[in-house]
Motif scaffolding. Structure first.
Motif, mmCIF file in Angstrom:
data_model
loop_
_atom_site.group_PDB
_atom_site.id
_atom_site.type_symbol
_atom_site.label_atom_id
_atom_site.label_comp_id
_atom_site.label_asym_id
_atom_site.label_seq_id
_atom_site.Cartn_x
_atom_site.Cartn_y
_atom_site.Cartn_z
ATOM 1 N N ILE A 130 11.191 2.793 14.774
ATOM 2 C CA ILE A 130 10.306 3.422 15.764
ATOM 3 C C ILE A 130 8.996 3.856 15.113
ATOM 4 O O ILE A 130 7.903 3.622 15.647
ATOM 5 N N ALA A 131 9.104 4.499 13.949
ATOM 6 C CA ALA A 131 7.911 5.009 13.274
ATOM 7 C C ALA A 131 6.928 3.899 12.930
ATOM 8 O O ALA A 131 5.711 4.032 13.150
ATOM 9 N N ILE A 132 7.446 2.795 12.408
ATOM 10 C CA ILE A 132 6.565 1.728 11.933
ATOM 11 C C ILE A 132 6.119 0.813 13.067
ATOM 12 O O ILE A 132 4.916 0.544 13.237
ATOM 13 N N VAL A 133 7.060 0.309 13.847
ATOM 14 C CA VAL A 133 6.733 -0.711 14.844
ATOM 15 C C VAL A 133 5.983 -0.107 16.029
ATOM 16 O O VAL A 133 4.910 -0.586 16.419
ATOM 17 N N ILE A 134 6.538 0.952 16.608
ATOM 18 C CA ILE A 134 5.958 1.507 17.838
ATOM 19 C C ILE A 134 4.763 2.409 17.553
ATOM 20 O O ILE A 134 3.699 2.267 18.163
ATOM 21 N N VAL A 135 4.932 3.354 16.629
ATOM 22 C CA VAL A 135 3.876 4.353 16.425
ATOM 23 C C VAL A 135 2.742 3.823 15.552
ATOM 24 O O VAL A 135 1.577 4.169 15.770
ATOM 25 N N LYS A 136 3.069 2.977 14.576
ATOM 26 C CA LYS A 136 2.044 2.521 13.637
ATOM 27 C C LYS A 136 1.498 1.138 13.970
ATOM 28 O O LYS A 136 0.309 0.975 14.269
ATOM 29 N N ASP A 195 0.810 -1.214 0.000
ATOM 30 C CA ASP A 195 0.000 0.000 0.000
ATOM 31 C C ASP A 195 0.849 1.273 0.000
ATOM 32 O O ASP A 195 0.318 2.386 -0.075
ATOM 33 N N LEU A 196 2.168 1.125 0.102
ATOM 34 C CA LEU A 196 3.147 2.221 -0.018
ATOM 35 C C LEU A 196 3.155 3.180 1.171
ATOM 36 O O LEU A 196 3.902 4.168 1.156
ATOM 37 N N THR A 197 2.368 2.914 2.206
ATOM 38 C CA THR A 197 2.373 3.828 3.351
ATOM 39 C C THR A 197 3.705 3.789 4.091
ATOM 40 O O THR A 197 4.160 4.827 4.606
ATOM 41 N N ALA A 198 4.346 2.626 4.154
ATOM 42 C CA ALA A 198 5.653 2.540 4.803
ATOM 43 C C ALA A 198 6.697 3.320 4.013
ATOM 44 O O ALA A 198 7.602 3.942 4.596
ATOM 45 N N VAL A 199 6.576 3.299 2.686
ATOM 46 C CA VAL A 199 7.499 4.069 1.840
ATOM 47 C C VAL A 199 7.342 5.556 2.120
ATOM 48 O O VAL A 199 8.337 6.287 2.268
ATOM 49 N N ILE A 200 6.096 6.027 2.213
ATOM 50 C CA ILE A 200 5.837 7.444 2.498
ATOM 51 C C ILE A 200 6.421 7.826 3.853
ATOM 52 O O ILE A 200 7.059 8.876 4.000
ATOM 53 N N THR A 201 6.200 6.979 4.856
ATOM 54 C CA THR A 201 6.740 7.262 6.190
ATOM 55 C C THR A 201 8.261 7.373 6.141
ATOM 56 O O THR A 201 8.851 8.275 6.750
ATOM 57 N N GLY A 202 8.914 6.468 5.417
ATOM 58 C CA GLY A 202 10.367 6.506 5.311
ATOM 59 C C GLY A 202 10.865 7.767 4.635
ATOM 60 O O GLY A 202 11.843 8.384 5.081
ATOM 61 N N ILE A 203 10.199 8.180 3.559
ATOM 62 C CA ILE A 203 10.617 9.398 2.854
ATOM 63 C C ILE A 203 10.427 10.626 3.740
ATOM 64 O O ILE A 203 11.321 11.477 3.869
#
Length: 312
Positions: free
Chosen positions: A103-109, A74-82
Motif C-alpha cells: 500500500i505504501a509504495i504502490v498506492i501512496v508513492k 535510492d534506498l527510499t523504499a528501504v526507509i519506508t519499509g523500516i
C-alpha cells in the motif's frame, strides 16, 4: 574578456545525493531497530525484514510495469519499509505487514509519480489504512522482554490517559520498557538517531523541536504530564523521522514552524478529546495535506525587485 556564465541554482553542490541522505537515515534508525529486537525479540527483526522486502519488491515491480526507471537503489523504499515496521505491533501477522508495504509504495508513492511526488508520507498512510482495516491486530501489544506472553491491551490510550498510577515510570518509558509499536517505545534510541541526523545536517531541528515542544506545552496546560506525553505513543518517532520527510514537509522556515505547531495541536486535540488511541500519525497526515497551502502563504518576498516608476 571571458564570458560570464549564468545557470540555475544550486551553483555549488555539497556532494549529497538521495542515496547518501537515505543511507544516513538508515544509520539513524539502527538504534531503534536494535532496541526493538532487544525489547520485543527476534520477531521484531523479522517484521522489519518483511516490510522492507515488501516495499523494495513493490517498488521494483510497479516501476517495471509502469515502464519507469529502476529506483530501488535510492534506498527510499528501504526507509519506508523500516518506518512502517516501527509503527506496527510485533504481534501483527506478517502478511498484513507485507500488505502495508505494498500500500505504501504502490498506492501512496508510485501512483502519484514516485519519489518527490507523493503528497503524504507513505509509511504513515499505510499505517492508518492498516489500523482502520485491522483494528484488533493493530492494537494487540506484547509485554516487553516476554516474547511469548501477551497482554490484554486494546489501545495505547492507557499511556495517554493521564492516570499516572497505571503508567510505567518515566525511566522505563525512556528506555522502552513498555508495550507499544516496535519503534516508538525506546525514547533513548530515537533521540540518538535524531541527534545523528541533525549532526549530519540531514534534517533541521526546527520541526522536531517545535512539534515536541507544542505537545509538551499544551499537555501541561490541559492538566497532563508533559514528559509522559512526550515519551508516550509515537511522538518522538513521528517528530524526528516522519514529520521531517523532505517531500511532505515545508521548505520555508516559517512554513516548518506552522507545520510543526499544527502537528502538535492536532496530536494533543486527538489525545485529550477524541476517541482515537493516538494522534501523531493522523496529525502528520493532515498537515502533509496542508503543506502546499502553507508554502504558498510563507513563500519569501522577492528581494531586489525593480519598482515600476510613475509616469509623469
Amino acid at each position: 574578456m571571458s564570458q560570464l556564465q549564468v545557470s540555475a541554482s544550486p551553483h555549488i553542490h555539497n556532494g549529497s545525493s538521495t542515496p547518501t541522505i537515505m543511507r544516513d537515515v538508515v544509520i539513524a534508525l539502527v538504534p531503534a531497530i536494535i532496541a526493538s529486537g532487544i525489547i520485543f525479540g527476534p520477531r521484531a527483526l523479522l517484521l522489519i525484514a518483511v516490510t522492507v522486502a515488501a516495499c523494495v519488491i513493490s517498488e521494483y515491480l510497479s516501476r517495471k510495469i509502469l515502464k519507469r526507471s529502476n529506483s530501488i537503489r535510492d534506498l527510499t523504499a528501504v526507509i519506508t519499509g523500516i518506518l512502517l515496521a516501527l509503527n506496527l505491533p510485533v504481534s501483527l501477522p506478517l502478511w498484513m505487514a507485507a500488505l502495508g508495504g505494498v500500500i505504501a509504495i504502490v498506492i501512496v508513492k508510485q501512483f502519484f509519480g514516485g519519489i518527490g511526488q507523493n503528497f503524504v508520507n507513505p509509511a504513515i498512510a499505510a499505517r492508518i489504512i492498516l489500523l482502520m482495516s485491522f483494528a484488533s491486530q493493530m492494537s494487540d501489544w506484547v509485554v516487553p522482554f516476554e516474547y511469548s506472553q501477551r497482554i490484554d491491551v486494546t489501545t495505547t490510550a492507557t499511556y495517554l490517559s493521564g492516570a499516572e498510577s497505571s503508567l510505567p515510570s518515566l525511566i522505563d518509558m525512556f528506555l522502552g520498557v513498555r508495550s507499544g509499536s516496535l519503534g516508538e517505545t525506546c525514547g533513548l534510541a530515537l533521540l540518538l538517531g535524531g541527534a545523528y541526523l541533525i549532526f549530519r545536517k540531514v534534517i533541521s531541528p526546527l520541526i522536531p523541536t517545535v512539534f515536541i515542544g507544542t505537545v509538551a506545552l499544551l499537555s501541561f496546560l490541559l492538566g497532563g504530564n508533559p514528559l509522559y506525553h512526550v515519551l508516550a505513543g509515537g511522538l518522538l518517532l513521528g517528530a524526528i523521522f516522519m514529520a521531517t520527510d523532505y517531500t511532505t514537509s515545508p521548505v520555508t522556515r516559517n512554513g516548518k514552524i506552522i507545520f510543526a505547531v499544527g502537528c502538535g495541536v492536532i496530536t494533543v486535540a486527538i489525545r485529550f478529546f477524541a476517541a482515537l488511541p493516538e494522534g501523531v500519525s493522523y496529525a502528520i497526515l493532515l498537515m502533509n495535506i496542508l503543506v502546499p497551502l502553507i508554502e504558498n502563504l510563507t513563500i519569501p518576498k522577492t528581494f531586489g525587485r525593480e519598482v515600476k516608476q510613475r509616469e509623469n
